[in-house]
Enzyme design. Structure first.
Site, PDB file in Angstrom:
ATOM      1  N   PRO A   2       0.903  -1.422   0.034  1.00  0.00           N
ATOM      2  CG  PRO A   2      -0.717  -1.633   1.419  1.00  0.00           C
ATOM      3  CD  PRO A   2       0.553  -1.951   1.099  1.00  0.00           C
ATOM      4  CD  GLU A   3       1.934   3.252  -4.772  1.00  0.00           C
ATOM      5  OE1 GLU A   3       2.024   4.948  -4.379  1.00  0.00           O
ATOM      6  OE2 GLU A   3       1.838   2.764  -5.823  1.00  0.00           O
ATOM      7  CE  LYS A  51       5.434   3.122   1.082  1.00  0.00           C
ATOM      8  NZ  LYS A  51       6.422   2.057  -0.535  1.00  0.00           N
ATOM      9  NE  ARG A 253       8.407  -2.035  -4.974  1.00  0.00           N
ATOM     10  CZ  ARG A 253       7.919  -1.329  -4.260  1.00  0.00           C
ATOM     11  NH1 ARG A 253       8.775  -0.200  -3.481  1.00  0.00           N
ATOM     12  NH2 ARG A 253       6.751  -0.777  -4.004  1.00  0.00           N
TER      13      ARG A 253
END
Length: 265
Positions: A2-3, A51, A253
């Site tokens: 999640p960002e 985060k 990523r």
């Protein structure tokens, strides 16, 4: 993972359920906190920084503590009415906070720790300015200095580095770079206006928070320009979207770009 906008929504959900309430029971299912009992503690609002979630409490004895959690890849917080069936199996729970009305259950949390609120800086002090925070002029200049400190660094890697700015993940990296017209695998020095990019990243994150999901195109049917749209036509120029890796070895990523709208050179 999640960002920043998704984490802030999680914090808001915990606030609606817990802020101002008194815990009647707590259950920590991590070894280092297995004997901790927060029954009688009053819950203050949950803050976020990037985060990271910071749920603040005052114990019955007056101690001010912070429950620091991080969702990592699989984690989530769920809030249910007290006594209702849990939405995930019990063995996945890491924290349970119970009031007379609700239960807040942290499932598969990547990090759970309890510390004095005065010591929060020891767990978030290394982070860059929070793109969803108050964002003062000093925050902006700090983020700009950290982003441009290593001009040869790959831009995508720099933007994902939470010590530069906190809150960006692969969604907002990909979308910010597209809107800015910069290839994420180019060096930071290729940015003509790094401050403008930071401001756009912040605006996109805030938009995601307000809409409840990433919508960078303005169209809910095609909400994002490039994220996870590899091999599909660019919504702007119809060129095929590509994907590739950014980040240090072992922590790469995936990011996405349009080779025409965001030329590599």
């Amino acid at each position: 993972m999640p960002e920043g906008d998704a984490v802030r929504r999680t914090g808001d959900r915990l606030d609606r359920a817990l802020a101002g309430a008194t815990l009647v029971r707590s259950d920590f299912r991590v070894p280092q906190l297995a004997t901790t009992d927060l029954a009688g503690a009053t819950v203050a609002p949950t803050a976020t920084h990037g985060k990271h979630l910071l749920t603040r409490l005052t114990t019955a004895g007056g101690d001010r503590l912070t429950l620091h959690t991080h969702l990592k890849m699989e984690g989530s917080w769920r809030v249910i009415h007290a006594g209702d069936r849990w939405p995930q199996p019990g063995h996945l729970a890491r924290v349970v906070l119970t009031t007379d009305a609700v239960e807040a259950i942290g499932f598969q949390l990547g990090l759970v720790e309890l510390l004095p609120t005065a010591d929060e800086h020891t767990v978030i002090g290394h982070l860059g300015p929070d793109l969803l925070g108050p964002w003062s002029a000093d925050d902006e200049q700090t983020a700009l200095a950290r982003l441009t400190a290593a001009p040869d660094r790959v831009l995508g890697e720099a933007l994902l580095d939470q010590s530069v700015v906190a809150g960006l993940g692969t969604i907002w990296l990909s979308e910010t770079c597209f809107v800015q017209g910069i290839h994420p695998q180019r060096p930071v020095s290729a940015l003509a206006d790094p401050l403008r990019l930071l401001r756009r990243a912040r605006a996109l994150l805030r938009s995601g928070l307000e809409h409840g999901q990433p919508i960078t195109t303005g169209d809910r049917h095609n909400p994002v320009w490039v994220y996870r749209r590899q091999r599909q036509p660019c919504l702007r120029c119809r060129t095929t979207i590509e994907a590739g890796q950014v980040g240090p070895p072992g922590r790469e990523r995936t990011t996405y770009w349009c080779p025409r709208c965001q030329p590599r050179a």
